[in-house]
Design an enzyme around this catalytic site. Structure first.
Site, PDB file in Angstrom:
ATOM      1  N   GLU A 154       0.854  -1.194   0.000  1.00 48.35           N
ATOM      2  CA  GLU A 154       0.000   0.000   0.000  1.00 48.35           C
ATOM      3  C   GLU A 154       0.893   1.248   0.000  1.00 48.35           C
ATOM      4  O   GLU A 154       2.028   1.212   0.465  1.00 48.35           O
ATOM      5  CB  GLU A 154      -0.908  -0.065   1.250  1.00 48.35           C
ATOM      6  CG  GLU A 154      -1.827   1.099   1.491  1.00 48.35           C
ATOM      7  CD  GLU A 154      -2.838   1.366   0.377  1.00 48.35           C
ATOM      8  OE1 GLU A 154      -2.411   1.600  -0.757  1.00 48.35           O
ATOM      9  OE2 GLU A 154      -4.048   1.400   0.679  1.00 48.35           O
ATOM     10  N   ASP A 155       0.364   2.346  -0.506  1.00 44.09           N
ATOM     11  CA  ASP A 155       1.146   3.586  -0.531  1.00 44.09           C
ATOM     12  C   ASP A 155       1.160   4.270   0.837  1.00 44.09           C
ATOM     13  O   ASP A 155       2.204   4.682   1.330  1.00 44.09           O
ATOM     14  CB  ASP A 155       0.635   4.554  -1.614  1.00 44.09           C
ATOM     15  CG  ASP A 155      -0.870   4.814  -1.551  1.00 44.09           C
ATOM     16  OD1 ASP A 155      -1.563   4.218  -0.691  1.00 44.09           O
ATOM     17  OD2 ASP A 155      -1.365   5.620  -2.367  1.00 44.09           O
TER      18      ASP A 155
ATOM     19  N   ARG B   2       1.512  11.992  -9.636  1.00 37.89           N
ATOM     20  CA  ARG B   2       2.003  10.628  -9.370  1.00 37.89           C
ATOM     21  C   ARG B   2       3.437  10.432  -9.853  1.00 37.89           C
ATOM     22  O   ARG B   2       4.176   9.614  -9.309  1.00 37.89           O
ATOM     23  CB  ARG B   2       1.119   9.594 -10.095  1.00 37.89           C
ATOM     24  CG  ARG B   2      -0.277   9.439  -9.512  1.00 37.89           C
ATOM     25  CD  ARG B   2      -0.905   8.164 -10.075  1.00 37.89           C
ATOM     26  NE  ARG B   2      -2.342   8.146  -9.920  1.00 37.89           N
ATOM     27  CZ  ARG B   2      -2.992   7.768  -8.814  1.00 37.89           C
ATOM     28  NH1 ARG B   2      -2.302   7.418  -7.757  1.00 37.89           N
ATOM     29  NH2 ARG B   2      -4.307   7.761  -8.776  1.00 37.89           N
TER      30      ARG B   2
ATOM     31  N   ASP C   2      -3.770   6.151   6.345  1.00 35.40           N
ATOM     32  CA  ASP C   2      -4.230   7.413   6.930  1.00 35.40           C
ATOM     33  C   ASP C   2      -5.148   7.070   8.106  1.00 35.40           C
ATOM     34  O   ASP C   2      -4.678   6.789   9.213  1.00 35.40           O
ATOM     35  CB  ASP C   2      -4.914   8.193   5.811  1.00 35.40           C
ATOM     36  CG  ASP C   2      -5.399   9.563   6.226  1.00 35.40           C
ATOM     37  OD1 ASP C   2      -4.854  10.126   7.188  1.00 35.40           O
ATOM     38  OD2 ASP C   2      -6.336  10.095   5.593  1.00 35.40           O
TER      39      ASP C   2
ATOM     40  N   PHE D  50      -1.350  16.314   3.675  1.00 34.35           N
ATOM     41  CA  PHE D  50      -1.722  15.620   2.442  1.00 34.35           C
ATOM     42  C   PHE D  50      -0.518  15.618   1.507  1.00 34.35           C
ATOM     43  O   PHE D  50      -0.045  16.666   1.087  1.00 34.35           O
ATOM     44  CB  PHE D  50      -2.941  16.258   1.774  1.00 34.35           C
ATOM     45  CG  PHE D  50      -3.495  15.386   0.689  1.00 34.35           C
ATOM     46  CD1 PHE D  50      -4.334  14.330   0.996  1.00 34.35           C
ATOM     47  CD2 PHE D  50      -3.134  15.598  -0.642  1.00 34.35           C
ATOM     48  CE1 PHE D  50      -4.810  13.488  -0.004  1.00 34.35           C
ATOM     49  CE2 PHE D  50      -3.614  14.759  -1.642  1.00 34.35           C
ATOM     50  CZ  PHE D  50      -4.458  13.707  -1.319  1.00 34.35           C
TER      51      PHE D  50
END
Ligand SMILES: Nc1nc2c(ncn2[C@@H]2O[C@H](COP(=O)(O)O)[C@@H](O)[C@H]2O)c(=O)[nH]1
Ligand SMILES: [Mg+2]
Length: 179
Positions: free
Chosen positions: A98-99, A164, A102, A151
Site C-alpha cells: 500500500e502507498d 504521481r 491514513d 496531504f
C-alpha cells in the site's frame, strides 16, 4: 520542487534507500517462501515496482483497486472494490503493498477480506503511515516512513489524478485542494 508543493518530505535518494532496506528485510523474512505481492491501485504502483525488484524471492504480481477517497483530500469512509484480484490467493503468502495508511479504514476492510480468502499468510507493507490520523488500528509488518498529518503527493500518490510521476514525496499546498 513542483510549485504546487510547500515542502519535500522525502527525496528520491531517501526513498530509494528505505525501499532497499524494506526489500532486504522482506527477503530475509520469507526465506524459502514464494510471495504473492498484491498492489493496491493506483497509488502503490511506484512503490510496488521498486520494492518487487529488491525482493530476492519468487514473487507473483496481482493488483486490487478500492475506492475510499474520490477526488478530494479526505477519506469518504466508504470502501468498495473497483478491481478485484485476478487469481485466488488460497494457500499463498500474500504481501499487500500500500502507498499510505491514513485513517486505517481502507486496510481494516481489505486485510480481513484477503484473510477470508484462506491465504496461508497475509502481511502488509506500506511506504507511508500517518499515525496521528488513525481511526482504526492496523497491524503494519513493514513501514517505510511515519509522517505528520499532511496531504502528500508524489512517488505514485496523487491529488485528483496528478503528481504521481514526481520522483519525491512532498506536502501539497492546501490552496491547491481547497480551490
Ligand atoms: N495522495 C494521498 N493519498 C492519501 C493520503 N492519505 C490517504 N490517502 C489515500 O487514502 C488511502 C488510505 O486511506 P485510509 O484513510 O483508508 O487509511 C490511501 O491508500 C491513499 O490512496 C495522502 O496524504 N495523500
Ligand atoms: Mg492507497
Amino acid at each position: 520542487m513542483h510549485s504546487d508543493l510547500q515542502e519535500i518530505l522525502f527525496t528520491e535518494e531517501q526513498i530509494k534507500q528505505r525501499v532497499r532496506e524494506m526489500g532486504a528485510q522482506i527477503t530475509k523474512d520469507y526465506a524459502n517462501e514464494e510471495i504473492v505481492l498484491v498492489g493496491v491501485l493506483k497509488g502503490a504502483v511506484t512503490f510496488f515496482t521498486d520494492l518487487a525488484r529488491i525482493i530476492d524471492r519468487p514473487v507473483a504480481f496481482d493488483f486490487i483497486s478500492c475506492s475510499s477517497y474520490g477526488s478530494g483530500a479526505t477519506s469518504s469512509g466508504q470502501v468498495a472494490i473497483k478491481k478485484d484480484l485476478d487469481k485466488s490467493v488460497e494457500g499463498k503468502n500474500v504481501l499487500l503493498v500500500e502507498d499510505i495508511i491514513d485513517t486505517g479504514i481502507t486496510l481494516s476492510w481489505l486485510l480481513p477480506l484477503l484473510r477470508a480468502r484462506k491465504a496461508k499468510s497475509v502481511k502488509l507493507a506500506t511506504l507511508l503511515s500517518k499515525p496521528s490520523r488513525r481511526k482504526v488500528d492496523v497491524p503494519v509488518d513493514y513501514n517505510g516512513f511515519e509522517i505528520p498529518d499532511a496531504f502528500v503527493v508524489g512517488y505514485g500518490l496523487d491529488y485528483d489524478g496528478r503528481y504521481r510521476n514526481l520522483p519525491y514525496i512532498g506536502v501539497l499546498k492546501p490552496e491547491v485542494y481547497s480551490k
